[in-house]
Design an enzyme around this catalytic site. Structure first.
Site, PDB file in Angstrom:
ATOM      1  CB  SER A 163     -15.642  -1.257 -46.886  1.00 11.54           C
ATOM      2  OG  SER A 163     -16.079  -2.599 -46.631  1.00 11.54           O
ATOM      3  CE1 TYR A 176     -16.943  -1.013 -51.824  1.00 12.27           C
ATOM      4  CE2 TYR A 176     -16.551  -2.418 -50.208  1.00 12.27           C
ATOM      5  CZ  TYR A 176     -16.775  -1.344 -50.437  1.00 12.27           C
ATOM      6  OH  TYR A 176     -18.081  -0.161 -49.535  1.00 12.27           O
TER       7      TYR A 176
END
Length: 279
Positions: A163, A176
Site C-alpha cells: 500500500s 494497516y
C-alpha cells in the site's frame, strides 16, 4: 530475446501461480489477469464463496459459435482453493497440494489483507494483532512455503501487494500502514537473499482503489471526491491523475512484474496510485 515467451499474447503460458486474497477486489483482478496471460492460477482465500465464483467465470464454455467462450478461452486456467494465510499448516498443505497437482510454483502473489482503522494510540490489541496476522505474517507464511523451492529450481517471481500507506503516514490507519511497511521490507529482504538464485521479489503499492475495503471507509456520497481532491483535515493529498484506481490497474502492474518482461527487476516497490504520494 532469450528467456522470453515466444507468444507475447500469452506471456505466462506454462507458468503455475498462486494468488492469495483472490475472493474479491485486487486479488480477484490479479488472479484473472494472470489466467488471461496464460498461467495456471490457484486462487486462494479464507472463504470459498468469492474464489469459487471467480473460478466459475474462468471455466471454458461449451463449444459453440465464435464469441461464446468464457473469459479463460485460449488462455490459462483458474481454480479455487480455500487457504487461510494466518495458518502456517494450512498454507504449507495448500502449497504442497497445488504443486502435486500442477507442478512447481513459478509465481506467488500476496494480496490477502485486512484493514481495521482507528486512532494510533487507541487501537485494541486484537485489532493490531489481527492486522499483522494477515498483512505481514501471512506474507511470511506463504513466502516461506514457496520461496525455497523456487530457489532450488533457480527461477520464480514473488510480488507482495502492499500500500502507498506503507510509505506515507495516514491518519486512522496506523496498524494497516505499519503492517504493509513490514510486509514490503520482508519481501525486499527475501529478494536480496534469493537474488543469486534467480528468484525475483517485488512490491506493488496501490493507492486508493475501488474495492470493498476502500468503500468501507466512505461515510457519505462526497467521500470519493475527497479522495481524488485531497482532504486537508486528514493531511491527505489528492490524486493528480484525477481518478480512483480500478483493481485491474493494480493487476496489470503485477502481471508485468511476474513476467519475463521484468526479468531484470527485483527489490523494487512500484507505486500505482495515480501520483497521490508525489513520488
Amino acid at each position: 530475446m532469450p528467456g522470453h515467451t515466444a507468444d507475447d499474447r500469452v506471456p505466462l503460458a506454462g507458468r503455475n501461480a498462486l494468488v492469495t486474497g483472490a475472493g474479491q477486489g485486487i486479488g480477484a483482478a490479479v488472479a484473472s489477469a494472470l489466467a488471461r496471460a496464460g498461467a495456471r492460477v490457484t486462487a486462494t482465500d479464507r472463504t470459498a464463496e468469492g474464489i469459487e465464483a471467480l473460478a466459475a467465470r474462468h471455466r471454458p464454455a461449451p463449444a459453440g459459435p465464435a464469441g461464446d467462450a468464457s473469459e479463460a478461452a485460449g488462455a490459462g486456467s483458474l481454480e479455487a482453493r480455500v487457504m487461510d494465510v494466518t495458518d502456517t499448516a494450512a498454507v504449507t498443505a495448500a502449497v504442497e497440494a497445488t504443486e502435486r497437482l500442477h507442478g512447481p510454483l513459478d509465481i506467488l502473489v500476496n494480496v490477502a489483507g485486512v484493514l481495521r482503522p482507528g486512532p494510533a494510540a487507541q487501537l485494541a490489541d486484537e485489532d493490531w494483532a489481527a492486522t499483522f496476522a494477515v498483512n505481514t505474517t501471512g506474507v511470511f507464511h506463504t513466502c516461506r512455503a514457496v520461496a525455497p523451492g523456487m530457489a532450488r529450481r533457480g527461477r520464480g517471481s514473488i510480488v507482495t501487494v502492499g500500500s502507498n500507506a506503507a510509505g506515507v503516514p495516514r491518519t486512522g490507519m496506523a496498524a494497516y500502514a505499519a503492517s504493509k511497511a513490514a510486509a514490503a521490507m520482508y519481501t525486499k529482504c527475501l529478494g536480496l537473499e534469493l537474488g543469486r538464485s534467480g528468484v525475483r521479489c517485488n512490491v506493488v503499492a496501490p493507492g486508493s482503489t475501488d474495492t470493498a475495503m476502500q468503500r468501507a471507509l466512505w461515510t457519505d456520497e462526497q467521500a470519493p471526491r475527497r479522495v481524488v481532491d485531497g482532504d486537508p483535515a486528514t493531511y491527505r493529498t489528492g490524486i493528480p491523475l484525477g481518478r480512483i484506481a480500478d483493481p485491474e490497474d493494480i493487476a496489470e502492474a503485477v502481471a508485468f512484474l511476474v513476467s519475463d518482461r521484468a526479468r531484470h527487476i527485483t527489490l523494487q516497490e512500484l507505486y500505482v496510485d495515480g501520483g497521490a504520494t508525489l513520488r
